[in-house]
Write a protein that holds these residues in place. Sequence first.
Motif, PDB file in Angstrom:
ATOM      1  N   TRP A 107      -1.897  -7.125   4.224  1.00  0.00           N
ATOM      2  CA  TRP A 107      -1.363  -5.911   3.611  1.00  0.00           C
ATOM      3  C   TRP A 107      -0.091  -5.486   4.343  1.00  0.00           C
ATOM      4  CZ3 TRP A 107      -0.890  -1.994   7.166  1.00  0.00           C
ATOM      5  CH2 TRP A 107      -1.706  -2.093   8.308  1.00  0.00           C
ATOM      6  N   ARG A 108       0.639  -4.591   3.692  1.00  0.00           N
ATOM      7  CA  ARG A 108       1.799  -3.952   4.311  1.00  0.00           C
ATOM      8  C   ARG A 108       1.915  -2.539   3.763  1.00  0.00           C
ATOM      9  NH1 ARG A 108       6.397  -3.675   1.025  1.00  0.00           N
ATOM     10  NH2 ARG A 108       6.179  -4.788  -0.968  1.00  0.00           N
ATOM     11  N   ILE A 109       2.440  -1.639   4.554  1.00  0.00           N
ATOM     12  CA  ILE A 109       2.687  -0.271   4.091  1.00  0.00           C
ATOM     13  C   ILE A 109       4.024  -0.265   3.357  1.00  0.00           C
ATOM     14  CG2 ILE A 109       3.005   2.138   4.731  1.00  0.00           C
ATOM     15  CD1 ILE A 109       0.202   1.154   5.205  1.00  0.00           C
ATOM     16  N   ALA A 110       3.968  -0.044   2.052  1.00  0.00           N
ATOM     17  CA  ALA A 110       5.187  -0.039   1.237  1.00  0.00           C
ATOM     18  C   ALA A 110       5.721   1.369   1.008  1.00  0.00           C
ATOM     19  CB  ALA A 110       4.904  -0.699  -0.113  1.00  0.00           C
ATOM     20  N   TYR A 111       4.837   2.361   1.120  1.00  0.00           N
ATOM     21  CA  TYR A 111       5.261   3.728   0.789  1.00  0.00           C
ATOM     22  C   TYR A 111       4.344   4.697   1.523  1.00  0.00           C
ATOM     23  CZ  TYR A 111       7.077   7.510  -2.201  1.00  0.00           C
ATOM     24  OH  TYR A 111       7.690   8.646  -2.677  1.00  0.00           O
ATOM     25  N   THR A 112       4.939   5.711   2.128  1.00  0.00           N
ATOM     26  CA  THR A 112       4.179   6.741   2.835  1.00  0.00           C
ATOM     27  C   THR A 112       4.601   8.111   2.325  1.00  0.00           C
ATOM     28  OG1 THR A 112       4.034   5.384   4.835  1.00  0.00           O
ATOM     29  CG2 THR A 112       3.612   7.733   5.090  1.00  0.00           C
ATOM     30  N   SER A 113       3.620   8.970   2.080  1.00  0.00           N
ATOM     31  CA  SER A 113       3.926  10.327   1.619  1.00  0.00           C
ATOM     32  C   SER A 113       2.825  11.269   2.086  1.00  0.00           C
ATOM     33  CB  SER A 113       4.018  10.378   0.088  1.00  0.00           C
ATOM     34  OG  SER A 113       4.186  11.714  -0.362  1.00  0.00           O
ATOM     35  N   ARG A 114       3.189  12.522   2.286  1.00  0.00           N
ATOM     36  CA  ARG A 114       2.205  13.555   2.665  1.00  0.00           C
ATOM     37  C   ARG A 114       1.580  14.219   1.446  1.00  0.00           C
ATOM     38  NH1 ARG A 114       2.559  15.901   7.832  1.00  0.00           N
ATOM     39  NH2 ARG A 114       2.217  17.947   6.909  1.00  0.00           N
ATOM     40  N   SER A 115       2.001  13.817   0.245  1.00  0.00           N
ATOM     41  CA  SER A 115       1.444  14.424  -0.965  1.00  0.00           C
ATOM     42  C   SER A 115       0.912  13.347  -1.901  1.00  0.00           C
ATOM     43  CB  SER A 115       2.501  15.249  -1.700  1.00  0.00           C
ATOM     44  OG  SER A 115       3.419  14.425  -2.376  1.00  0.00           O
TER      45      SER A 115
ATOM     46  N   PHE B 270      -8.671   8.625   4.347  1.00  0.00           N
ATOM     47  CA  PHE B 270      -8.515   7.603   3.312  1.00  0.00           C
ATOM     48  C   PHE B 270      -7.781   6.389   3.899  1.00  0.00           C
ATOM     49  CE2 PHE B 270      -8.662  10.191  -0.900  1.00  0.00           C
ATOM     50  CZ  PHE B 270      -9.731  10.931  -0.425  1.00  0.00           C
ATOM     51  N   ARG B 271      -6.719   6.665   4.641  1.00  0.00           N
ATOM     52  CA  ARG B 271      -5.913   5.581   5.226  1.00  0.00           C
ATOM     53  C   ARG B 271      -6.737   4.783   6.223  1.00  0.00           C
ATOM     54  NH1 ARG B 271       0.095   5.153   6.998  1.00  0.00           N
ATOM     55  NH2 ARG B 271       0.016   3.628   8.680  1.00  0.00           N
TER      56      ARG B 271
ATOM     57  N   LEU C 181       0.822  -1.202   0.000  1.00  0.00           N
ATOM     58  CA  LEU C 181       0.000   0.000   0.000  1.00  0.00           C
ATOM     59  C   LEU C 181       0.863   1.261   0.000  1.00  0.00           C
ATOM     60  CD1 LEU C 181      -2.601  -1.004   2.743  1.00  0.00           C
ATOM     61  CD2 LEU C 181      -2.970  -1.001   0.266  1.00  0.00           C
ATOM     62  N   ALA C 182       0.411   2.260  -0.740  1.00  0.00           N
ATOM     63  CA  ALA C 182       0.986   3.603  -0.682  1.00  0.00           C
ATOM     64  C   ALA C 182      -0.087   4.508  -0.091  1.00  0.00           C
ATOM     65  CB  ALA C 182       1.392   4.086  -2.077  1.00  0.00           C
ATOM     66  N   LEU C 183       0.164   5.042   1.107  1.00  0.00           N
ATOM     67  CA  LEU C 183      -0.867   5.795   1.823  1.00  0.00           C
ATOM     68  C   LEU C 183      -0.265   7.041   2.483  1.00  0.00           C
ATOM     69  CD1 LEU C 183      -2.703   2.857   3.648  1.00  0.00           C
ATOM     70  CD2 LEU C 183      -3.475   4.066   1.587  1.00  0.00           C
ATOM     71  N   PHE C 184      -1.146   7.923   2.893  1.00  0.00           N
ATOM     72  CA  PHE C 184      -0.736   9.088   3.672  1.00  0.00           C
ATOM     73  C   PHE C 184      -0.305   8.627   5.068  1.00  0.00           C
ATOM     74  CE2 PHE C 184      -3.494  11.096   0.502  1.00  0.00           C
ATOM     75  CZ  PHE C 184      -2.711  12.192   0.132  1.00  0.00           C
TER      76      PHE C 184
END
Length: 288
Positions: free
Chosen positions: A210-218, A195-196, A185-188
């Motif tokens: 699931w796993r968090i693969a990518y995190t971004s504020r944009s 959304f997250r 997952l790519a999430l905030f």
Amino acid sequence: MNIPRPVLDLNLAITFATIVDCGGFTEAARRLNRTQSSISMQMKRLEDDVGKRLLNRRPGQIALTPAGEVLLDYARRMLHLNDQAWQALKIPGVAGAVRLGIPDDYAFYLPDILARFAELYPGVTLDVRCELSVELMQEIRGGNIDLALVTRQPKSPGGHVLRSEQLVWAAAVHTATEHQEVLPLALFPEGFCVFREMTLEALAGAGREWRIAYTSRSLEGLRSAVSAGLAVTVVTRSMLRGELREVEPEGPAGLPVLPAVEIALHRSPGRPSEPAQRLAELIQENLG
């Protein structure tokens, strides 16, 4: 003997221009808050008035006739003059500044609205800030901005709900990332985006790993990871553009159905300034 001159109806001109801008009758009816049959009747009346066919209608598309191309140019100029007349007569004194906050993932709503606002109120200075919805609600409560167009937050009810948007799964075109046994997952970041929260609740309910693969504020940061095939993300359906494709829920990938979110317009405490009131009205008119 004076012969009455023919007069083009501005309401019909609005309908005509909106149909062309929307690419069809259905979307024009939604934007003008009318039924599709009334839109069709107005177009027939306009064509009867000018004595020429203006649109060629084909399944799923419309095309301007030569007469339609000529009239559209005049219709746009008439509507522009109408706006200028109202501006000169009704709102000559609007001046000052207005501060608007919006998450960058909703920024695609703004260009037409802000261009229109600048045209109507040249004496008003616009300050637009792009931050996450949670942060913008803090700015609103503190009176640091005048308006905030945000995803409605569970802990921040209120505001004027403009529309409901369906959340959808998004993956890169020509990839099969959603079929991985443990869904990347790519999430905030945690605590910053509903959304997250909604995504993880839906996955837990479906028993999907699931796993968090990518995190971004944009949103653009999330798009980069998804377009590279590193992860899937969750967006509103209206955000699906370019390299992103929708992944149907309850399909082979085993992804759950996602809920909808509400987009709301919040105002700072106290009586709004005249520029803030005008911008709020324009946003509600275009997005409501």
